[in-house]
Motif scaffolding. Sequence first.
Motif, short mmCIF file in Angstrom:
data_model
loop_
_atom_site.label_atom_id
_atom_site.label_comp_id
_atom_site.label_asym_id
_atom_site.label_seq_id
_atom_site.Cartn_x
_atom_site.Cartn_y
_atom_site.Cartn_z
N HIS A 1 0.86 -1.19 0.00
CA HIS A 1 0.00 0.00 0.00
C HIS A 1 0.90 1.24 0.00
O HIS A 1 1.71 1.41 0.91
N VAL A 2 0.73 2.08 -1.01
CA VAL A 2 1.44 3.36 -1.08
C VAL A 2 0.43 4.45 -0.79
O VAL A 2 -0.34 4.84 -1.67
N PRO A 3 0.39 4.97 0.45
CA PRO A 3 -0.60 5.99 0.79
C PRO A 3 -0.33 7.32 0.08
O PRO A 3 0.77 7.55 -0.44
N GLU A 4 -1.32 8.17 0.10
CA GLU A 4 -1.15 9.53 -0.41
C GLU A 4 -0.13 10.27 0.47
O GLU A 4 -0.08 10.08 1.67
N GLY A 5 0.68 11.10 -0.16
CA GLY A 5 1.56 11.96 0.62
C GLY A 5 3.05 11.73 0.46
O GLY A 5 3.86 12.46 1.01
N ARG A 6 3.45 10.68 -0.30
CA ARG A 6 4.87 10.45 -0.59
C ARG A 6 5.70 10.41 0.68
O ARG A 6 6.70 11.12 0.84
N GLY A 7 5.30 9.55 1.64
CA GLY A 7 5.98 9.47 2.92
C GLY A 7 7.33 8.79 2.83
O GLY A 7 7.42 7.59 2.62
N VAL A 8 8.39 9.58 2.95
CA VAL A 8 9.74 9.03 3.01
C VAL A 8 10.37 9.48 4.33
O VAL A 8 9.92 10.45 4.95
N ILE A 9 11.41 8.78 4.74
CA ILE A 9 12.15 9.19 5.93
C ILE A 9 13.32 10.03 5.44
O ILE A 9 14.30 9.52 4.89
N GLN B 1 7.95 10.41 -5.04
CA GLN B 1 6.91 9.47 -5.46
C GLN B 1 7.55 8.23 -6.07
O GLN B 1 7.10 7.10 -5.81
N MET B 2 8.58 8.40 -6.85
CA MET B 2 9.30 7.24 -7.39
C MET B 2 9.88 6.39 -6.27
O MET B 2 9.85 5.15 -6.34
N LEU B 3 10.39 7.06 -5.24
CA LEU B 3 11.01 6.33 -4.12
C LEU B 3 9.98 5.49 -3.37
O LEU B 3 10.25 4.31 -3.06
N VAL B 4 8.81 6.03 -3.09
CA VAL B 4 7.83 5.24 -2.33
C VAL B 4 7.26 4.10 -3.18
O VAL B 4 6.96 3.02 -2.65
N ILE B 5 7.15 4.31 -4.49
CA ILE B 5 6.71 3.21 -5.35
C ILE B 5 7.80 2.14 -5.42
O ILE B 5 7.52 0.94 -5.32
N GLY B 6 9.04 2.58 -5.57
CA GLY B 6 10.15 1.63 -5.59
C GLY B 6 10.25 0.83 -4.31
O GLY B 6 10.51 -0.38 -4.32
N ARG B 7 10.05 1.51 -3.18
CA ARG B 7 10.08 0.82 -1.88
C ARG B 7 8.99 -0.24 -1.80
O ARG B 7 9.23 -1.35 -1.31
N ALA B 8 7.81 0.09 -2.30
CA ALA B 8 6.72 -0.89 -2.30
C ALA B 8 7.03 -2.07 -3.21
O ALA B 8 6.74 -3.23 -2.88
N LEU B 9 7.65 -1.81 -4.35
CA LEU B 9 7.97 -2.89 -5.29
C LEU B 9 9.03 -3.83 -4.73
O LEU B 9 9.05 -5.02 -5.09
N LEU B 10 9.90 -3.33 -3.85
CA LEU B 10 10.91 -4.20 -3.24
C LEU B 10 10.28 -5.26 -2.34
O LEU B 10 10.91 -6.26 -2.02
N ALA B 11 9.03 -5.04 -1.94
CA ALA B 11 8.33 -6.07 -1.16
C ALA B 11 7.77 -7.17 -2.06
O ALA B 11 7.12 -8.09 -1.56
N THR B 12 8.03 -7.08 -3.37
CA THR B 12 7.56 -8.04 -4.37
C THR B 12 6.07 -8.36 -4.20
O THR B 12 5.69 -9.52 -3.99
N PRO B 13 5.21 -7.34 -4.29
CA PRO B 13 3.78 -7.57 -4.06
C PRO B 13 3.11 -8.25 -5.24
O PRO B 13 3.57 -8.16 -6.38
N LYS B 14 2.00 -8.91 -4.93
CA LYS B 14 1.08 -9.39 -5.97
C LYS B 14 0.08 -8.29 -6.32
O LYS B 14 -0.35 -8.19 -7.47
N VAL B 15 -0.30 -7.52 -5.29
CA VAL B 15 -1.26 -6.43 -5.47
C VAL B 15 -0.64 -5.15 -4.91
O VAL B 15 -0.14 -5.14 -3.78
N LEU B 16 -0.68 -4.09 -5.71
CA LEU B 16 -0.17 -2.78 -5.30
C LEU B 16 -1.33 -1.80 -5.22
O LEU B 16 -2.04 -1.57 -6.20
N LEU B 17 -1.54 -1.23 -4.02
CA LEU B 17 -2.55 -0.21 -3.80
C LEU B 17 -1.86 1.15 -3.86
O LEU B 17 -0.94 1.42 -3.08
#
Length: 234
Positions: free
Chosen positions: A80-88, A140-156
Motif C-alpha cells: 500500500h502506497v498511501p497519499e503523501g509520498r511518505g519518506v524518511i 513518489q518514485m522512491l515510495v513506489i520503488g520501496r513498495a515494489l521491493l516487497a515483491t507484491p502481488k497487489v499494489l494499492l
Amino acid sequence: MLDIRDLTAAYGPVTALDGVSFTAPEGKITAVLGANGAGKTSLLRTISGLLRPTKGTAYLADQDLSRVPVERMSRLGLAHVPEGRGVITELTVEENLRLGRLGRADRAKPTDLERIYTLFPKLADRRHKTAHVLSGGERQMLVIGRALLATPKVLLLDEPSLGLAPRIVAQIFDLLKSLVESDGLTIVLVEQNARSALSIADYGAVLNLGKLVVHDDAAVLAADDTLRHAYLGF
C-alpha cells in the motif's frame, strides 16, 4: 486477485464505505474514481487493514484480509502506497528502499535494488543522498520503488499524481502500465485525475459518498458522458 465483498467501514459515527463490492482482476489496473469524500482513500485503508471494516471483507486470492494483522499484509503480497509520498528524509534513498523488505522473511538483494534503479534512474543517481534532497516526483518514485521491493502481488496506490508536473505523472503512469505487462502485477489505483487514470486502466470503479456507483471496463466509463460529467469531472 482482489475480491471486495460488501465492504463497510466508518470513522466513529461517520460511514466512509457502505457495502462496496467489486473485483480487481489479476494482472490488470483497476482505477478507483470519484470526488473528494467519495471513500476512495478509505477503501484502500480498509483493504490494507489500517481501517477495520464493520462489515464485509476483502480477499487476496483466498485469504480473508479482515483477519490479517497489518504487519502481515506484506508477506501475503499486498503493498500500500498511501497519499503523501511518505519518506524518511534523514535516511538515504537506498536506506529508504531497503525498508520495503522489512516485512518479508528475506532481505533486499543487490539485484533487487538494481532493478529499482533501472526502473527509476534518477534514484540511482541519488542512492547515497538523503531523501530530503529529492523533488516531489522523485519522492513518489522512491515510495513506489520501496513498495515494489516487497515483491507484491497487489499494489494499492493512492493519488500518485497529486501535486506533480504532467510530465512526471506521464512517466509514472507509463511505468505502472509496463509493470502490469511485464510482471503481471495487479494494481488498484485511486486517482483524482480520472481522465489519466482511465487512459491506463483496464477497469474502473466509481464511488460516491461511500457507495459504489458503477464498476465496468475503463473504456466504457470513459465513453459515458453522463457518468463522466456527474462523477468524474471531465
